[in-house]
Scaffold this motif. Structure first.
Motif, PDB file in Angstrom:
ATOM      1  N   ALA A   1     -58.614   9.639  93.950  1.00  0.00           N
ATOM      2  CA  ALA A   1     -57.384  10.410  93.805  1.00  0.00           C
ATOM      3  C   ALA A   1     -57.627  11.628  92.914  1.00  0.00           C
ATOM      4  CB  ALA A   1     -56.292   9.541  93.194  1.00  0.00           C
ATOM      5  N   GLN A   2     -57.020  12.739  93.279  1.00  0.00           N
ATOM      6  CA  GLN A   2     -57.024  13.945  92.468  1.00  0.00           C
ATOM      7  C   GLN A   2     -55.603  14.116  91.923  1.00  0.00           C
ATOM      8  OE1 GLN A   2     -59.891  15.551  91.929  1.00  0.00           O
ATOM      9  NE2 GLN A   2     -60.979  14.178  93.329  1.00  0.00           N
ATOM     10  N   LEU A   3     -55.397  13.676  90.671  1.00  0.00           N
ATOM     11  CA  LEU A   3     -54.040  13.551  90.151  1.00  0.00           C
ATOM     12  C   LEU A   3     -53.556  14.762  89.356  1.00  0.00           C
ATOM     13  CD1 LEU A   3     -54.185   9.834  88.951  1.00  0.00           C
ATOM     14  CD2 LEU A   3     -53.284  10.732  91.095  1.00  0.00           C
ATOM     15  N   GLY A   4     -54.452  15.712  89.075  1.00  0.00           N
ATOM     16  CA  GLY A   4     -54.044  16.866  88.273  1.00  0.00           C
ATOM     17  C   GLY A   4     -52.920  17.653  88.920  1.00  0.00           C
ATOM     18  N   GLY A   5     -53.097  18.036  90.181  1.00  0.00           N
ATOM     19  CA  GLY A   5     -52.076  18.800  90.890  1.00  0.00           C
ATOM     20  C   GLY A   5     -50.805  18.001  91.098  1.00  0.00           C
ATOM     21  N   THR A   6     -50.952  16.692  91.306  1.00  0.00           N
ATOM     22  CA  THR A   6     -49.779  15.836  91.500  1.00  0.00           C
ATOM     23  C   THR A   6     -48.906  15.817  90.256  1.00  0.00           C
ATOM     24  OG1 THR A   6     -50.880  14.424  93.111  1.00  0.00           O
ATOM     25  CG2 THR A   6     -49.042  13.465  91.911  1.00  0.00           C
ATOM     26  N   PHE A   7     -49.527  15.669  89.089  1.00  0.00           N
ATOM     27  CA  PHE A   7     -48.766  15.635  87.837  1.00  0.00           C
ATOM     28  C   PHE A   7     -48.041  16.962  87.603  1.00  0.00           C
ATOM     29  CE2 PHE A   7     -48.481  16.302  83.218  1.00  0.00           C
ATOM     30  CZ  PHE A   7     -47.706  15.198  82.882  1.00  0.00           C
ATOM     31  N   LYS A   8     -48.712  18.063  87.853  1.00  0.00           N
ATOM     32  CA  LYS A   8     -48.102  19.383  87.675  1.00  0.00           C
ATOM     33  C   LYS A   8     -46.903  19.549  88.603  1.00  0.00           C
ATOM     34  CE  LYS A   8     -49.173  24.330  88.009  1.00  0.00           C
ATOM     35  NZ  LYS A   8     -50.236  25.325  88.320  1.00  0.00           N
ATOM     36  N   THR A   9     -47.060  19.117  89.858  1.00  0.00           N
ATOM     37  CA  THR A   9     -45.955  19.221  90.818  1.00  0.00           C
ATOM     38  C   THR A   9     -44.765  18.375  90.396  1.00  0.00           C
ATOM     39  OG1 THR A   9     -47.532  19.604  92.620  1.00  0.00           O
ATOM     40  CG2 THR A   9     -45.314  18.915  93.246  1.00  0.00           C
ATOM     41  N   LEU A  10     -45.043  17.174  89.886  1.00  0.00           N
ATOM     42  CA  LEU A  10     -43.966  16.289  89.442  1.00  0.00           C
ATOM     43  C   LEU A  10     -43.194  16.903  88.276  1.00  0.00           C
ATOM     44  CD1 LEU A  10     -45.700  12.789  89.610  1.00  0.00           C
ATOM     45  CD2 LEU A  10     -43.858  13.623  91.082  1.00  0.00           C
TER      46      LEU A  10
ATOM     47  N   ALA B   1     -49.023   9.912 107.866  1.00  0.00           N
ATOM     48  CA  ALA B   1     -47.919  10.566 107.171  1.00  0.00           C
ATOM     49  C   ALA B   1     -46.642   9.740 107.266  1.00  0.00           C
ATOM     50  CB  ALA B   1     -47.693  11.964 107.748  1.00  0.00           C
ATOM     51  N   LEU B   2     -46.393   9.163 108.439  1.00  0.00           N
ATOM     52  CA  LEU B   2     -45.198   8.335 108.613  1.00  0.00           C
ATOM     53  C   LEU B   2     -45.257   7.106 107.706  1.00  0.00           C
ATOM     54  CD1 LEU B   2     -42.577   7.620 110.025  1.00  0.00           C
ATOM     55  CD2 LEU B   2     -43.916   6.629 111.899  1.00  0.00           C
ATOM     56  N   SER B   3     -46.411   6.459 107.620  1.00  0.00           N
ATOM     57  CA  SER B   3     -46.560   5.305 106.738  1.00  0.00           C
ATOM     58  C   SER B   3     -46.319   5.701 105.281  1.00  0.00           C
ATOM     59  CB  SER B   3     -47.953   4.699 106.883  1.00  0.00           C
ATOM     60  OG  SER B   3     -48.152   4.222 108.194  1.00  0.00           O
ATOM     61  N   PHE B   4     -46.841   6.859 104.900  1.00  0.00           N
ATOM     62  CA  PHE B   4     -46.641   7.351 103.536  1.00  0.00           C
ATOM     63  C   PHE B   4     -45.156   7.604 103.255  1.00  0.00           C
ATOM     64  CE2 PHE B   4     -46.330  11.213 100.811  1.00  0.00           C
ATOM     65  CZ  PHE B   4     -46.702  10.619  99.614  1.00  0.00           C
TER      66      PHE B   4
ATOM     67  N   PRO C   1     -51.179  15.251  99.236  1.00  0.00           N
ATOM     68  CA  PRO C   1     -52.644  15.326  99.100  1.00  0.00           C
ATOM     69  C   PRO C   1     -53.290  13.967  98.816  1.00  0.00           C
ATOM     70  CG  PRO C   1     -51.561  17.066  97.826  1.00  0.00           C
ATOM     71  CD  PRO C   1     -50.488  16.106  98.243  1.00  0.00           C
ATOM     72  N   LEU C   2     -52.459  12.948  98.500  1.00  0.00           N
ATOM     73  CA  LEU C   2     -53.011  11.633  98.148  1.00  0.00           C
ATOM     74  C   LEU C   2     -52.903  10.621  99.280  1.00  0.00           C
ATOM     75  CD1 LEU C   2     -51.411  11.288  94.591  1.00  0.00           C
ATOM     76  CD2 LEU C   2     -53.667  12.204  95.162  1.00  0.00           C
ATOM     77  N   ILE C   3     -52.513  11.070 100.478  1.00  0.00           N
ATOM     78  CA  ILE C   3     -52.232  10.125 101.561  1.00  0.00           C
ATOM     79  C   ILE C   3     -53.444   9.260 101.887  1.00  0.00           C
ATOM     80  CG2 ILE C   3     -51.832   9.990 104.055  1.00  0.00           C
ATOM     81  CD1 ILE C   3     -49.697  12.055 103.792  1.00  0.00           C
ATOM     82  N   ASP C   4     -54.622   9.864 101.988  1.00  0.00           N
ATOM     83  CA  ASP C   4     -55.816   9.080 102.311  1.00  0.00           C
ATOM     84  C   ASP C   4     -56.123   8.069 101.212  1.00  0.00           C
ATOM     85  OD1 ASP C   4     -56.124  10.398 104.691  1.00  0.00           O
ATOM     86  OD2 ASP C   4     -57.508  11.897 103.893  1.00  0.00           O
ATOM     87  N   TRP C   5     -55.908   8.490  99.948  1.00  0.00           N
ATOM     88  CA  TRP C   5     -56.158   7.582  98.826  1.00  0.00           C
ATOM     89  C   TRP C   5     -55.178   6.407  98.850  1.00  0.00           C
ATOM     90  CZ3 TRP C   5     -52.890   6.542  94.562  1.00  0.00           C
ATOM     91  CH2 TRP C   5     -53.468   5.766  93.551  1.00  0.00           C
ATOM     92  N   LEU C   6     -53.906   6.686  99.098  1.00  0.00           N
ATOM     93  CA  LEU C   6     -52.899   5.628  99.128  1.00  0.00           C
ATOM     94  C   LEU C   6     -53.153   4.638 100.261  1.00  0.00           C
ATOM     95  CD1 LEU C   6     -49.690   7.755  98.444  1.00  0.00           C
ATOM     96  CD2 LEU C   6     -50.681   6.033  96.932  1.00  0.00           C
TER      97      LEU C   6
END
Length: 417
Positions: A183-192, A46-49, A314-319
């Motif tokens: 990556a699961q980008l659906g929720g990310t786009f909605k949040t943005l 989380a800190l790296s992110f 939610p994308l931390i592991d992917w990043l």
């Protein structure tokens, strides 16, 4: 659970003095060592992110920890309580400063604070250098960043973007996982989208009010919120140039006082933006406008921090499995060393010399002091602060207090004599 979140993050918010390093250590103790809210691996990921994001990484880490514990409500509690105590203190300090900042006694106190700020920035430079300059390429990026800013006055966002691109090109792939998560980008786009609308909401009211000043405040600090890679120290020189030269909201001494005051409060150092907004508001229209400008500045500065976390957590592991992104972060972090070196020199010249002038020679656009205007008292106070902070490792609030009192005694003694 909500009550426990308020108690824990409220305590973190009140005790979060000393800048990002101290704040991150405090949260590690509270969230990893004393409780099992985050594992060591989760905390480091989380800190790296958060370091990859624009904005204050410690505040975003608190937001992530709250989100991990109780979703969006937990994130709002974690991040909100990290900021709130400092914001309340800054509000009071800005109003008092606006009323009494020009008094000789206050100016004498601030001389000690500003001299200490030089050492604080140097200390930050040393700490970040140890973490960021791991290769010869990183050293070169840091040096290039310093030269670009100090000698050629290139825009800060351009320096950060270039460093990120270079870091991505130089990225190593031998540490990438063989099967990185998708990556699961659906929720990310909605949040943005939803977060962006919330972020922009005050501009509707500003447009209806017709206030050009509030529009400029909101737009400038919104822009700043997007380019604050590397923390507050990295953008202070850029912010100072815009606030003092382009908008003429504050003078250079007021800007240095703003940083000094922000160092004395809990919470992220980027709260200096709230102080700037309020002082500008006081000059433009009095206390009510100052309060509105302060709230607006807080909104456009910190709402993006929540958006980045809620969209990206939610994308931390992917990043973590993307070598180019990690390389871009390393490049940006290296450039931040050069940026902070530029800031430390800028502050030192303005505090230690009575006259600092702009000089131009071909493409070079820099500053140079009048050596005959050396301020020995400020230099001596900085030396004392350096001994106490860098060698003796005394606490920052104590050193700031000692420097302020010493400055007051010295300046008062000179006036009496």
């Amino acid at each position: 659970m909500t009550k426990e979140l308020v108690q824990v993050f409220g305590r973190i918010g009140v005790l979060s003095f000393g800048g990002p390093a101290a704040q991150i250590a405090l949260m590690h103790k509270e969230l990893v060592e004393d409780r099992d809210w985050l594992t060591e691996d989760q905390y480091l990921r989380a800190l790296s992110f958060c370091m990859l994001l624009p904005g204050p990484e410690a505040m975003q880490l608190a937001t992530y920890a709250g989100w991990k514990r109780a979703g969006v409500i937990g994130g709002l509690i974690g991040g909100g309580l990290f900021v709130l105590p400092g914001a309340i203190v800054i509000t009071l300090l800005a109003l008092v400063y606006g009323a009494y900042g020009n008094l000789p006694v206050v100016q004498a106190l601030f001389l000690g604070v500003k001299a200490t700020v030089v050492i604080i920035v140097i200390e930050a430079l040393i700490k970040i250098s140890k973490r960021a300059l791991k290769t010869t390429a990183h050293v070169a990026i840091a040096a290039a960043g310093f030269v670009a800013l100090f000698l050629f006055a290139l825009p800060f966002p351009l320096v950060v973007l270039t460093a990120g691109l270079i870091g991505a090109v130089l990225a190593r792939y031998d540490t990438a996982p063989s099967d990185p998560p998708k990556a699961q980008l659906g929720g990310t786009f909605k949040t943005l989208v939803i977060g962006g609308l919330i972020w922009a909401a005050p501009f509707v009211l500003i447009a209806l009010s017709g206030s050009a000043f509030l529009w400029d405040i909101g737009l400038f600090f919104s822009t700043l919120a997007v380019v604050t890679f590397g923390g507050a120290y990295a953008v202070l020189a850029y912010m100072t140039q815009e606030v003092v030269v382009a908008y003429e909201w504050l003078t250079t001494p007021q800007m240095m006082d703003a940083l000094g005051l922000a160092e004395t409060t809990p919470g992220p150092l980027i709260l200096v933006t709230q102080f700037v907004g309020m002082i500008a508001g006081l000059a433009q229209g009095g206390v009510m406008l100052a309060l509105i400008a302060g709230v607006l500045t807080l909104w456009v500065t910190f709402v993006p921090c929540f958006i980045w976390i809620f969209a990206g957590a939610p994308l931390i592991d992917w990043l973590d499995g993307r070598p180019r992104l990690r390389g871009a972060l390393a490049g940006i972090t290296a450039a931040v060393v050069g940026v902070i070196a530029n800031l430390s020199l800028w502050f030192a010249l303005h505090i230690f010399f009575g006259t600092v002038s702009q000089v131009s020679f071909g493409p070079i656009r820099s500053i140079f002091p009048d050596l005959t205007t050396l301020q020995p008292i400020a230099l001596g106070l900085a030396i004392v602060a350096g001994i106490l902070l860098l060698w003796r490792h005394w606490s920052l609030p104590l050193v700031l207090s000692i420097s302020a009192v010493l400055s007051l005694l010295i300046m008062t003694g000179f006036r009496l004599s």
